[in-house]
Design a protein around this motif. Sequence first.
Motif, PDB file in Angstrom:
ATOM      1  N   SER A   1       0.904  -1.265  -0.068  1.00 30.79           N
ATOM      2  CA  SER A   1       0.045   0.072   0.011  1.00 30.79           C
ATOM      3  C   SER A   1       1.007   1.228  -0.012  1.00 30.79           C
ATOM      4  O   SER A   1       0.472   2.234  -0.571  1.00 30.79           O
ATOM      5  CB  SER A   1      -0.870  -0.161   1.202  1.00 30.79           C
ATOM      6  OG  SER A   1      -0.084   0.157   2.295  1.00 30.79           O
ATOM      7  N   GLY A   2       2.066   0.984   0.447  1.00 34.39           N
ATOM      8  CA  GLY A   2       2.918   2.390   0.184  1.00 34.39           C
ATOM      9  C   GLY A   2       3.254   2.714  -0.868  1.00 34.39           C
ATOM     10  O   GLY A   2       3.100   3.876  -1.325  1.00 34.39           O
ATOM     11  N   ILE A   3       3.463   1.555  -1.778  1.00 33.31           N
ATOM     12  CA  ILE A   3       3.662   2.091  -3.098  1.00 33.31           C
ATOM     13  C   ILE A   3       2.507   2.498  -3.850  1.00 33.31           C
ATOM     14  O   ILE A   3       2.399   3.740  -4.342  1.00 33.31           O
ATOM     15  CB  ILE A   3       4.226   0.702  -4.066  1.00 33.31           C
ATOM     16  CG1 ILE A   3       5.129   0.122  -3.464  1.00 33.31           C
ATOM     17  CG2 ILE A   3       4.450   1.011  -5.397  1.00 33.31           C
ATOM     18  CD1 ILE A   3       6.542   0.729  -3.828  1.00 33.31           C
ATOM     19  N   LEU A   4       1.475   2.117  -3.533  1.00 28.86           N
ATOM     20  CA  LEU A   4       0.197   2.464  -4.179  1.00 28.86           C
ATOM     21  C   LEU A   4      -0.054   4.003  -3.677  1.00 28.86           C
ATOM     22  O   LEU A   4      -0.544   4.753  -4.435  1.00 28.86           O
ATOM     23  CB  LEU A   4      -0.962   1.778  -3.689  1.00 28.86           C
ATOM     24  CG  LEU A   4      -1.229   0.395  -4.046  1.00 28.86           C
ATOM     25  CD1 LEU A   4      -2.502  -0.383  -3.574  1.00 28.86           C
ATOM     26  CD2 LEU A   4      -1.470   0.514  -5.738  1.00 28.86           C
ATOM     27  N   GLN A   5       0.178   4.425  -2.433  1.00 31.76           N
ATOM     28  CA  GLN A   5      -0.020   5.696  -1.961  1.00 31.76           C
ATOM     29  C   GLN A   5       1.010   6.627  -2.767  1.00 31.76           C
ATOM     30  O   GLN A   5       0.629   7.618  -2.976  1.00 31.76           O
ATOM     31  CB  GLN A   5       0.431   5.699  -0.457  1.00 31.76           C
ATOM     32  CG  GLN A   5       0.080   7.061   0.137  1.00 31.76           C
ATOM     33  CD  GLN A   5      -1.401   7.280   0.220  1.00 31.76           C
ATOM     34  OE1 GLN A   5      -2.233   6.319   0.468  1.00 31.76           O
ATOM     35  NE2 GLN A   5      -1.789   8.422  -0.321  1.00 31.76           N
ATOM     36  N   GLN A   6       1.976   5.999  -2.852  1.00 29.63           N
ATOM     37  CA  GLN A   6       3.152   6.978  -3.485  1.00 29.63           C
ATOM     38  C   GLN A   6       2.879   7.263  -5.169  1.00 29.63           C
ATOM     39  O   GLN A   6       2.924   8.219  -5.781  1.00 29.63           O
ATOM     40  CB  GLN A   6       4.568   6.417  -3.204  1.00 29.63           C
ATOM     41  CG  GLN A   6       5.031   6.645  -2.183  1.00 29.63           C
ATOM     42  CD  GLN A   6       6.433   5.753  -1.866  1.00 29.63           C
ATOM     43  OE1 GLN A   6       6.439   4.904  -2.142  1.00 29.63           O
ATOM     44  NE2 GLN A   6       7.467   6.559  -1.522  1.00 29.63           N
ATOM     45  N   LEU A   7       2.323   6.065  -5.633  1.00 31.45           N
ATOM     46  CA  LEU A   7       1.977   6.542  -6.938  1.00 31.45           C
ATOM     47  C   LEU A   7       0.877   6.881  -7.458  1.00 31.45           C
ATOM     48  O   LEU A   7       0.633   7.534  -8.460  1.00 31.45           O
ATOM     49  CB  LEU A   7       2.349   4.775  -7.990  1.00 31.45           C
ATOM     50  CG  LEU A   7       3.697   4.277  -7.918  1.00 31.45           C
ATOM     51  CD1 LEU A   7       3.550   3.012  -8.494  1.00 31.45           C
ATOM     52  CD2 LEU A   7       4.600   5.455  -8.728  1.00 31.45           C
TER      53      LEU A   7
ATOM     54  N   VAL B   1      -5.936  -0.897  -3.952  1.00 34.78           N
ATOM     55  CA  VAL B   1      -6.282  -0.722  -5.344  1.00 34.78           C
ATOM     56  C   VAL B   1      -7.503  -0.266  -5.604  1.00 34.78           C
ATOM     57  O   VAL B   1      -7.949   0.319  -6.672  1.00 34.78           O
ATOM     58  CB  VAL B   1      -6.129  -2.401  -5.730  1.00 34.78           C
ATOM     59  CG1 VAL B   1      -6.370  -2.429  -7.437  1.00 34.78           C
ATOM     60  CG2 VAL B   1      -4.884  -2.926  -5.591  1.00 34.78           C
ATOM     61  N   GLU B   2      -8.611  -0.483  -4.886  1.00 33.15           N
ATOM     62  CA  GLU B   2      -9.970  -0.182  -4.896  1.00 33.15           C
ATOM     63  C   GLU B   2     -10.294   1.462  -5.142  1.00 33.15           C
ATOM     64  O   GLU B   2     -11.119   1.802  -5.934  1.00 33.15           O
ATOM     65  CB  GLU B   2     -10.851  -0.719  -4.047  1.00 33.15           C
ATOM     66  CG  GLU B   2     -11.122  -2.396  -3.909  1.00 33.15           C
ATOM     67  CD  GLU B   2      -9.936  -3.088  -3.531  1.00 33.15           C
ATOM     68  OE1 GLU B   2      -9.003  -2.570  -2.687  1.00 33.15           O
ATOM     69  OE2 GLU B   2      -9.341  -4.110  -4.298  1.00 33.15           O
ATOM     70  N   GLU B   3      -9.448   2.071  -4.336  1.00 34.79           N
ATOM     71  CA  GLU B   3      -9.645   3.582  -4.196  1.00 34.79           C
ATOM     72  C   GLU B   3      -9.128   4.250  -5.341  1.00 34.79           C
ATOM     73  O   GLU B   3      -9.516   5.343  -5.788  1.00 34.79           O
ATOM     74  CB  GLU B   3      -8.901   4.080  -3.102  1.00 34.79           C
ATOM     75  CG  GLU B   3      -9.387   3.799  -1.684  1.00 34.79           C
ATOM     76  CD  GLU B   3      -8.672   4.147  -0.439  1.00 34.79           C
ATOM     77  OE1 GLU B   3      -7.851   5.345  -0.782  1.00 34.79           O
ATOM     78  OE2 GLU B   3      -8.677   3.543   0.387  1.00 34.79           O
ATOM     79  N   ILE B   4      -8.384   3.543  -6.228  1.00 36.89           N
ATOM     80  CA  ILE B   4      -7.883   4.206  -7.514  1.00 36.89           C
ATOM     81  C   ILE B   4      -8.951   4.297  -8.233  1.00 36.89           C
ATOM     82  O   ILE B   4      -9.491   3.114  -8.842  1.00 36.89           O
ATOM     83  CB  ILE B   4      -6.649   3.488  -8.322  1.00 36.89           C
ATOM     84  CG1 ILE B   4      -5.634   3.038  -7.112  1.00 36.89           C
ATOM     85  CG2 ILE B   4      -6.187   4.302  -9.339  1.00 36.89           C
ATOM     86  CD1 ILE B   4      -4.554   2.157  -7.622  1.00 36.89           C
ATOM     87  N   PRO B   5      -9.250   5.521  -8.883  1.00 37.72           N
ATOM     88  CA  PRO B   5     -10.474   5.574  -9.746  1.00 37.72           C
ATOM     89  C   PRO B   5     -10.087   4.977 -11.056  1.00 37.72           C
ATOM     90  O   PRO B   5      -8.821   5.072 -11.403  1.00 37.72           O
ATOM     91  CB  PRO B   5     -10.646   7.262  -9.754  1.00 37.72           C
ATOM     92  CG  PRO B   5      -9.151   7.767  -9.545  1.00 37.72           C
ATOM     93  CD  PRO B   5      -8.455   6.841  -8.404  1.00 37.72           C
ATOM     94  N   SER B   6     -11.036   4.427 -11.774  1.00 33.46           N
ATOM     95  CA  SER B   6     -10.950   3.855 -12.782  1.00 33.46           C
ATOM     96  C   SER B   6     -10.618   4.602 -14.153  1.00 33.46           C
ATOM     97  O   SER B   6     -10.002   4.162 -15.050  1.00 33.46           O
ATOM     98  CB  SER B   6     -12.254   2.817 -13.376  1.00 33.46           C
ATOM     99  OG  SER B   6     -13.410   3.542 -13.321  1.00 33.46           O
TER     100      SER B   6
ATOM    101  N   GLY C   1      -1.825   7.997  -4.826  1.00 35.69           N
ATOM    102  CA  GLY C   1      -2.343   8.565  -4.018  1.00 35.69           C
ATOM    103  C   GLY C   1      -3.555   7.940  -3.388  1.00 35.69           C
ATOM    104  O   GLY C   1      -4.504   8.480  -2.892  1.00 35.69           O
ATOM    105  N   ALA C   2      -3.528   6.521  -3.298  1.00 41.33           N
ATOM    106  CA  ALA C   2      -4.605   5.768  -2.625  1.00 41.33           C
ATOM    107  C   ALA C   2      -3.960   4.581  -1.989  1.00 41.33           C
ATOM    108  O   ALA C   2      -2.803   4.214  -2.656  1.00 41.33           O
ATOM    109  CB  ALA C   2      -5.452   5.143  -3.853  1.00 41.33           C
ATOM    110  N   SER C   3      -4.606   4.381  -1.222  1.00 40.77           N
ATOM    111  CA  SER C   3      -3.924   3.104  -0.328  1.00 40.77           C
ATOM    112  C   SER C   3      -4.458   1.666  -0.758  1.00 40.77           C
ATOM    113  O   SER C   3      -3.610   0.854  -0.270  1.00 40.77           O
ATOM    114  CB  SER C   3      -4.155   3.504   1.400  1.00 40.77           C
ATOM    115  OG  SER C   3      -5.618   3.465   1.467  1.00 40.77           O
TER     116      SER C   3
END
Lengths: 776, 1092
Positions: B999-1005, B1011-1016, B1007-1009
Amino acid sequence: MAAMDPEGIDGVRMTWNVWPRTKVEASKCVIPLAASIAPLRPHQDIPTLPYAPLRCKCSAVLNPCASVDYTGKLWICPFCFNRSHFPPHYSMISETNLPGELYPHYTTVQYAIPSSPLQPQSFDGSPPNSHPPVFMFVLDTCMIEEELGFAKSALKQAVGLLPENALVGFVSYGTQVQVHELGFSELSKVYVFRGSKEISKEQVMEQLGLAVSGRRAAGAPGLQKGAVQNGFPGSHSGVTRFLLPASECEYTLDSVLDELQTDQWPVAPGNRQSRCTGVALSVAAGLLGACLPGTGARIVALVGGPCTEGPGTIVSKDMSDPVRSHKDLDKDAAPFFKKAVKFYDGLAKQLVSQGHVLDLFASALDQVGIAEMKVAVERTGGLVVLSESFGHSVFKDSFRRVFEDGEQSLGLCFNGTLEIICSKDIKIQGILGPCTSLEQKGPAVSDTIIGEGGTTAWKMCGIDKSTCLTVLFDLSTSDKTSTSGTVNPQLYLQFRTSYQNPDGQTMLRVTTVTRRWIDSALSSEDLLQGFDQETAAVVMARITSYKMETEDGFDATRWLDRSLIRVCSKFGDYRKDDPASFTLNPSLSLFPQFMFNLRRSQFVQVFNNSPDETAYFRMLLNRENISNAAVMIQPSLISYSFNSLPQPALLDVASIAADKILLLDSYFSIVIFHGMTIAQWRNMGYHNEPEYQAFKQLLQAPQDDAQMIIRERFPVPRLVVCDQHGSQARFLLAKLNPSATYSNAHEMAAGSDVIFTDDVSLQVFIEHLQKLAVQS
Amino acid sequence: MAAFVPPGAHRPGGNNSNQSPSAQQHPPPPNFGNSPAALADNLQNMNLNRPHSAPRPSPFSQPPPPYSFSGPSPGYRPGSQLMARPGPSPPNAITRPMGPPSGALPGVAPGRPMAPPGTRPPPPGSLPSSMGSHMGLSPRAPAFTGGQATAPPPPGVSPRPLTTGILTPPPPGPTQAGPVSNGPPVGSGPRFGSPGGMSSSVPPPTGPSSPSAPAQVPSMGPFMTGPPPTSMPAAPPFSGQPPFSAQPPFSGQPPFSVPPPPAMGPPQGSPFAAQPWQMRPDQMVRPPSGPGSAQPPQMYGMPAHLPNQSMTSISPGMAPTGASVGGPSKIDPNQIPRPIPSSAVILHETRQSDQANPPPPATSDYIVSDTGNCSPRYMRCTINQIPCTADLLATSGMQLALLVQPLALPHPSEEPIQVVDFGETGPVRCSRCKGYLNPFMRFIDQGKKFICNLCGFTDETPRDYHCNLGPDGRRRDANERPELCRGSVEFVATKEYMIREPMPAVYFFLIDVSMNAMQIGATAAACSAISQVIADLPEGPRTMVGIATFDSTIHFYHLKRALQQPLMLVVPDIQDVYTPLQSDVIVPLSECRQHLELLLESIPTMFQNNRTAESAFGAAIKAAFLAMKSTGGKLLVFQSVLLSVGIGALSAREAEGRTNISAGEKEAHKLLQPADKTLKTMAIEFAEYQVCVDVFLTTQSYIDIASISVVPRTTGGQVYYYHPFSVLSDTAKLYNDLRWNITRPQGFEAVMRVRCSQGIQVQEYLGNFCKRIPTDIDLAGIDCDKTIMVTLKHDDKLPDGSEFAFQCALLYTTLYGQRRIRVTNLSLSVTSMLSSLFRVADLDAQFTCLLKQAAMDIPSSPLVQVREQPVNTCINILLSYRKFCATVSSSGQLILPEALKLLPLYTLALIKSTGLRPDGKIDDRSFWINYVSSISTPLAIPLVYPRMIPIHDLKTREEEGSIVPSSIPLSSEHISDGGIYLLENGDDALIYVGGSVDSGILQQLFGASTVEEIPSQFVLQQYDNPVSKKLNEVVNEIRRQRCSYLRLRLCKKGDPSGMLFFSQLVEDKNHGSMSYVEFLVHIHRQIQTRMT
């Protein structure tokens, strides 16, 4: 100008006010049975009844000629002799309590039809009432800047004069047609149509996005919302897009006009501008048809030149081809003429079916094609004004008059329908004048058709106070004199005109007239008593014009001469073969002179005019009342001098005198002619000196009289002020009886004038007439 | 088009002066250089800003200048000098493997990182396409210099070392053919970059370049050595190569490299092949990477496959893969041939020793020195020697064709094409065949006459062009005259070449404002893009602009200044259209700028409530055409819904096809044909009046590209497809595409003809153009991205050993109204040896031809046949090689000619590509077909075999030096559930997020913690952390390389988008077709069957 009111409350004048019994007799009368009717002529005595008329089964409306059985509460129709019971709301009727329509002197009454949604469509299919008037302006942009400027300012003024609720649309055109969407607020938006391609009403609707059932509408549910607003059920969003109340769009239209340029498409050297009048008019018609079918609307077209592009073209673009002349038409050398007429005929049909009017304001030095467009203007009852420039007062003042309110207003009404019902044995041949046959057959329809015939109902999309129609009658061939004659010595005619007045109110005007039958075999004297010379002259002029237009190789002069001779033979007093013994009854005495002038008039001598002018003259001849039409044929001349009050003068060159001022009213132009001496005095400025006040007044008097005429006339006549021997004097001389020509100049009094012509003078004409009339 | 000269490039010649001055000095519009840079910058901004606010912001304007200019130009010179060196080295030319490999490898490692890293970074997001190339240039340039001189280029530190490394290698390379070939790998590396490549790249920095190089080579070596008999002298070097493998270890980098390294560590030759790799597998899926690295060198034609040991024995040219017999199981998936990424810049001389020098791979990063033949960017032949007879060619199974990209973007370090002005007489031409004077025309009789190399006719030398001959038989002035010493020159056209004044630059924008377009935001996006792009239109009084919108009617706008506001002119007759004004619909840009801006601003609001769902696209383009007819020009159309009314109205036949499946089966391909001829007829008329149509399809539904694309195709235009259109993610791309469309080097009213020496004829031209007479093609518009394929056929036997020439002449008008003739010459030697043909076969060109032909066949043949075709071709070629060229080997081996060893992989990828996949959406396939029709060679391969890179560990590899990490094979084995991958094919890009990403990577890349939070509806944003920055850098770098902004889409594991991603992994068994290994086995069996 008759000070009297020969037309009376009914606005009806007939050639014969007593009718011969039989067809044979009628034909012996030479002058046809005809009535000139002015359906909307205002008269202070006409009552307006706020209810619907009572009708007989035969559709005749209850009128003073009906016999009423007050006790039985029923009335007998004078046309079909049917008995009808009064409906319940007439139950109060009695000899002392008559409804308006039964007052004996109210032979003409007006019904204001109440607007009831339940009321079935009135007999002619006109829609519910209370619509604001609609004006679709169509402006030609193929002009020089200056002319366009005049036209634009005239338009702006017109829009300013319109009632606030009047709907306004605007179309400009040149090589292409531009329909301005005045209701589009973001920026100026126009729909552009190509000028070279004929376009049907359906295409116009489709392309303007106004089609009802088109797929576009399907995709645009929101569009239908606008339909009901403005009280236009059944109409479309087009009303809010292309036609806006004057109050709302005046600013927009002003700015559109400000930005409007002359047509920018290039014109090859030696070519005429490409001008698609035909397409412009059909687009305007299509737009109105899509938005407001059946409601009163007029297309006001300002045309600055001939149509050279697309349908309705009257001349090629090549300048070396002149616009067709009468000679070309005669020789069938006008390649565009027939096609164009056919096109405008189609346009006329479309407009009539929509109930819309075409007004034509043509201003150009050359012809613009009125001859071809005539059909569309006349059938729709449109106005027409021909002038040389949009800056000329003939146009400017006339145009303003159209939109002005008040006393001088033209009283433009819409959607008129005229129905005529007449006594048995009377047949209608047709109508000459601004209307269209509705093809409504009936027993009263004659087999012979003249003008708009074959019907007992006519459409007048545009109709105004001065509109006048000539109805030509015939008698049935059956010779059943015994039966009907004994029953009723009177004949009846009922004219019913329904229309939408300028306020949008639906009105019905009913005029019932009655005349006496007479057995002319017994007494031509009695017959003659009922002869109306003026009307007869005008009717003859109208028939002549009509025949000239429709009959190939028609020799108008010869036909008129023969008719006149026959009239004189029949009704003159003379001994056979003794010309000197010839005299005419006073009721016929002026007729030969009318004929003499008619033969010399622009209506018969067309070769001095362009086809456009001829068409223009004839349209006005057909739509004006008898007095005005008579002036067209035989101008009035008034003489002003120190010695006497202004007095009518003989229309003769002999009336010219050096110390007189003459005022000639030939309808289309008004000439103020100063005798040589008067002109010299004026040039020396005597009228500016206090001791010559009388001279000043003398100079002023004809001016004032001329202005008075001008103010009342539409189209505004051209005012010519000239001096004896001046170049403009020709406008007067052309109208005078050439009693003095170069051949007999020596006989003339000093200060008089001569006319350089080989035309025969009235005197010579009458001499010949007498000789021929008495021949056995 | 001097103008086109690469951004940074200096125009040496006075001729160029007109343009070049402006170019150089005015950063803004004219120069590509500048503009590109600008683009780049803009892109960047776009990127950044995008998400947050309106794209428009001024930001764009700023950055551009710096780059392009200063960067590139300096770079160049140095570069060129360097170039010179390579020349000398050539000596050893023979062994391709050798030189190149070594060079390449080192280079590779560095290479990747190399140029791009340093230079590119700057431009970051900005230039998608155009820039890319340019940018690339500048960077590269530096790279060179860096190597030798100071580190001119600002690039990253790493780059230099690398570069240096690279440079050095090249020299060796040159010596032998090898180098050349290697070069390409380098270039290609980045694109396909196998992991190995990547890893290797890293290492290079560390170790001396040379060592590294050898190392790689080695891997190859084994193979090579054996076979090379022909030209492979290089063999020895290979052996040396082991070092390479060693490299990998160096890289030691995280994932990729790691595996190999360890194993490799011992880089020694023998190990490589089999052992190391297999061993490696451990950590990463990657193990293959190791091999990969080794492979790169092979790209060329070198032997190098890891294949089995048996391989060794194989002839140099071949790269046997796993044994067939055993079936897949016996094949080591890690050893099968894969593209080898290489990052080193290759220096390429087009001719050496008076012989054509086979070009580096199209996908590699190379710098060309024009020594008589044109740069391969402009023209490539599928085989770099010409078979002397048609039979020989037929035997080889290969196709002889040219890929011509006449206005291709040069590398910034390359010398620009020189402009030659012959004054009023015009260029000297052969009086018989009208061929243009070129270095291969031979002057005789003291220079008084010359013999045409195309038709053999002898002509008198024009008197004022006469020059004596030197002792070598060449004219004494040959080296001073570009037309006598350069493969590509540009002649100034005289009046003779004009039937009217050269046309002005006319741009007409046509925007869909129908209900749908408004609702999905396409109209607003288009207006905004146009409004920004106006600043990039060529400056000057001759630039004209017009604009119109349409739904079920067409709305023109009267843009004349005098009016208070623009006037809208509606043309409602969509069956029979016309232009509403004679003039003033298209007006000089300088007179309507304000109106235009105002209008573009108001269009979206004006039509906000438009309820018209219909679209009269056909009528609209016709009307716009009528307005442009007198001048010609570019018509840019933004369209969002199916053309449903008016001229050429279409039906939603896709849906019809679906409901009607039974009938649809057989006729399926009919949906890929234009619905009727209306648009075609119109398009031909457009072309005749020099109107070039580009179509931007911003849609969410079926739009029938098959029918619409006929128009751009015929008029030299292009189709852009945004489906499903999303305001959020596509606005920036739309703008950048439009900008590149307008700023890229291009020409108008062009005519092109290819002439050949006697014995071969042009058979057919394929691409985006209109053909009215058999010999020429008319291009209303031609730009740097368009490639035309020219197929050839023998009509005679050619003398063995002679030189055979091709000459492509393109007559066109520049943006600034100059008429020019660009002449590109390619002279190749004729051979009667089949093995030579295989040795010099150009894989990229061959494959591109295969691709284009397949695309062309799709609409007219049943899919099954179309899919069989490339496979058969592949088999035939390999069979022929096996039969006639391969040295003895066990029948159990699949033997591949070195030059074509990736052919099976690409063929497999091809039959799995969008266009040939039976389950594709009709529009997607149509677009694909259309895209392919004009695709350039360097973009053809990524299109079917995309580049995939892991991006979850960017930070850890920072030290790598290359901006774009090395790619990994397109196989799901290489996908880890905890990883994030970027896959791009030059037009589209997918970002795949695994199911268990940190999730750290997700947050960095993102801005979401989770996968689901990343807007499609994904928009790449830059966050304030190194990883995110790095990712943006990478993406921008790719954009630059591809000259395309790439459509970024997010794919999540487990949903349809995830499926989409996995469907791109062509080495997997999917789409109902074979995996790579299976495919090799299949091919092998086929060959075996046919052998017997």
